[in-house]
Motif scaffolding. Structure first.
Motif, PDB file in Angstrom:
ATOM      1  N   ARG A 295      -1.443  -4.285  10.034  1.00 13.80           N
ATOM      2  CA  ARG A 295      -1.255  -5.089  11.239  1.00 13.80           C
ATOM      3  C   ARG A 295       0.059  -4.812  11.959  1.00 13.80           C
ATOM      4  O   ARG A 295       0.288  -5.320  13.036  1.00 13.80           O
ATOM      5  CB  ARG A 295      -1.384  -6.571  10.945  1.00 13.80           C
ATOM      6  CG  ARG A 295      -0.360  -7.080   9.969  1.00 13.80           C
ATOM      7  CD  ARG A 295      -0.560  -8.533   9.699  1.00 13.80           C
ATOM      8  NE  ARG A 295       0.551  -9.229  10.345  1.00 13.80           N
ATOM      9  CZ  ARG A 295       0.666 -10.510  10.452  1.00 13.80           C
ATOM     10  NH1 ARG A 295      -0.264 -11.281  10.019  1.00 13.80           N
ATOM     11  NH2 ARG A 295       1.704 -11.061  11.015  1.00 13.80           N
TER      12      ARG A 295
ATOM     13  N   GLU B 293       0.069 -14.806  24.912  1.00 14.43           N
ATOM     14  CA  GLU B 293       0.657 -15.114  23.607  1.00 14.43           C
ATOM     15  C   GLU B 293      -0.396 -15.024  22.502  1.00 14.43           C
ATOM     16  O   GLU B 293      -0.166 -14.410  21.465  1.00 14.43           O
ATOM     17  CB  GLU B 293       1.266 -16.509  23.635  1.00 14.43           C
ATOM     18  CG  GLU B 293       1.856 -16.934  22.304  1.00 14.43           C
ATOM     19  CD  GLU B 293       2.355 -18.371  22.311  1.00 14.43           C
ATOM     20  OE1 GLU B 293       2.641 -18.870  21.208  1.00 14.43           O
ATOM     21  OE2 GLU B 293       2.437 -18.991  23.387  1.00 14.43           O
ATOM     22  N   ARG B 294      -1.561 -15.623  22.739  1.00 15.82           N
ATOM     23  CA  ARG B 294      -2.611 -15.590  21.716  1.00 15.82           C
ATOM     24  C   ARG B 294      -3.110 -14.167  21.501  1.00 15.82           C
ATOM     25  O   ARG B 294      -3.358 -13.761  20.363  1.00 15.82           O
ATOM     26  CB  ARG B 294      -3.765 -16.502  22.106  1.00 15.82           C
ATOM     27  CG  ARG B 294      -4.854 -16.466  21.034  1.00 15.82           C
ATOM     28  CD  ARG B 294      -5.790 -17.601  21.079  1.00 15.82           C
ATOM     29  NE  ARG B 294      -5.115 -18.844  20.779  1.00 15.82           N
ATOM     30  CZ  ARG B 294      -5.724 -20.012  20.813  1.00 15.82           C
ATOM     31  NH1 ARG B 294      -7.000 -20.093  21.120  1.00 15.82           N
ATOM     32  NH2 ARG B 294      -5.071 -21.115  20.542  1.00 15.82           N
TER      33      ARG B 294
ATOM     34  N   ARG C  73      -0.611 -12.363  19.363  1.00 16.16           N
ATOM     35  CA  ARG C  73      -0.630 -12.842  17.977  1.00 16.16           C
ATOM     36  C   ARG C  73      -1.878 -12.368  17.245  1.00 16.16           C
ATOM     37  O   ARG C  73      -1.855 -12.220  16.024  1.00 16.16           O
ATOM     38  CB  ARG C  73      -0.572 -14.374  17.929  1.00 16.16           C
ATOM     39  CG  ARG C  73       0.835 -14.931  18.042  1.00 16.16           C
ATOM     40  CD  ARG C  73       0.904 -16.400  17.736  1.00 16.16           C
ATOM     41  NE  ARG C  73       0.366 -17.168  18.857  1.00 16.16           N
ATOM     42  CZ  ARG C  73      -0.600 -18.074  18.768  1.00 16.16           C
ATOM     43  NH1 ARG C  73      -1.131 -18.359  17.618  1.00 16.16           N
ATOM     44  NH2 ARG C  73      -1.030 -18.707  19.837  1.00 16.16           N
ATOM     45  N   ARG C  74      -2.944 -12.138  17.972  1.00 18.70           N
ATOM     46  CA  ARG C  74      -4.219 -11.751  17.350  1.00 18.70           C
ATOM     47  C   ARG C  74      -4.623 -10.331  17.726  1.00 18.70           C
ATOM     48  O   ARG C  74      -5.818 -10.020  17.789  1.00 18.70           O
ATOM     49  CB  ARG C  74      -5.292 -12.746  17.766  1.00 18.70           C
ATOM     50  CG  ARG C  74      -4.975 -14.130  17.258  1.00 18.70           C
ATOM     51  CD  ARG C  74      -6.047 -15.092  17.581  1.00 18.70           C
ATOM     52  NE  ARG C  74      -5.677 -16.409  17.063  1.00 18.70           N
ATOM     53  CZ  ARG C  74      -6.419 -17.466  17.194  1.00 18.70           C
ATOM     54  NH1 ARG C  74      -7.578 -17.389  17.796  1.00 18.70           N
ATOM     55  NH2 ARG C  74      -6.025 -18.621  16.700  1.00 18.70           N
ATOM     56  N   GLU C  75      -3.646  -9.494  17.969  1.00 21.01           N
ATOM     57  CA  GLU C  75      -3.954  -8.133  18.377  1.00 21.01           C
ATOM     58  C   GLU C  75      -4.783  -7.396  17.345  1.00 21.01           C
ATOM     59  O   GLU C  75      -5.551  -6.512  17.682  1.00 21.01           O
ATOM     60  CB  GLU C  75      -2.668  -7.358  18.703  1.00 21.01           C
ATOM     61  CG  GLU C  75      -1.707  -7.187  17.557  1.00 21.01           C
ATOM     62  CD  GLU C  75      -1.878  -5.874  16.826  1.00 21.01           C
ATOM     63  OE1 GLU C  75      -2.529  -4.965  17.336  1.00 21.01           O
ATOM     64  OE2 GLU C  75      -1.346  -5.770  15.725  1.00 21.01           O
TER      65      GLU C  75
END
Length: 193
Positions: free
Chosen positions: A26, A69-70, A73-75
């Motif tokens: 990640r 932002e989301r 964070r969830r790339e």
């Protein structure tokens, strides 16, 4: 080689941009940088969609920020083999729906920000755009939202259905009913295709 720390993990970063094997999946830099650059390119589209959802420029900006932002964070959830815009629209739509469920009804007076108004060759063209915007606010929100995804953002019906979490037949129905309602509100010939 350049030593680096990523999220508390030690890593060896090669000058070519590749990361050594000690870095968890990640934390790969090149895809994250590419994703960030791609998200920056999508911001104008996110703003237009957020304004349509929120009916308020300030709320729309907040929605865009929350979406970005989301997404960052969830790339790890984004598949680079797919298109980025539908994924971002889906995030933005879900954030809006979640926020709408939590808040109380409020006055939603929307103004078109100057940067979203198309340049008009004549004053009448600007009035036509304003009339369409007002008419969109008067049709059912689900029809207006579906129309915007397909017509303004140029998404195909399948992608719009995926973003909205509805069957493709429902998208077709909303588009048809929304267009008919707009033609009626704008005083256009309702027998036109």
């Amino acid at each position: 080689m350049v030593p680096a720390r990523l999220g508390g993990h030690a890593a060896t970063v090669y000058i070519s941009g590749q990361i050594g094997p000690s870095v968890p999946t990640r934390y790969r830099w090149p895809p994250m940088i590419a994703l960030r650059d791609s998200i920056v390119d999508e911001i104008p589209h996110l703003r237009r969609y957020a304004l349509r959802l929120a009916h308020d420029a300030d709320a729309a900006e907040d929605l865009v920020q929350d979406c970005i932002e989301r997404a960052l964070r969830r790339e790890h959830q984004w598949d680079p083999a797919t298109r980025l815009r539908p994924w971002l629209f889906r995030i933005e739509h879900n954030l809006y729906v979640s926020a709408r469920r939590r808040r109380t009804p409020e006055n939603r007076g929307a103004r078109l920000p100057a940067d979203l108004v198309a340049p008009a060759s004549t004053p009448e063209a600007g009035l036509d755009l304003l009339a369409v915007h007002r008419a969109l606010r008067r049709i059912p929100p689900e029809q207006a939202e579906t129309l915007q995804l397909v017509t303004l953002h140029g998404l195909d019906y399948r992608t719009a259905a995926d973003i909205l979490g509805i069957p493709i037949g429902t998208v077709r129905s909303r588009i048809s009913r929304g267009r008919a309602a707009l033609r009626g509100l704008l005083g256009m010939d309702t027998t036109a295709a």
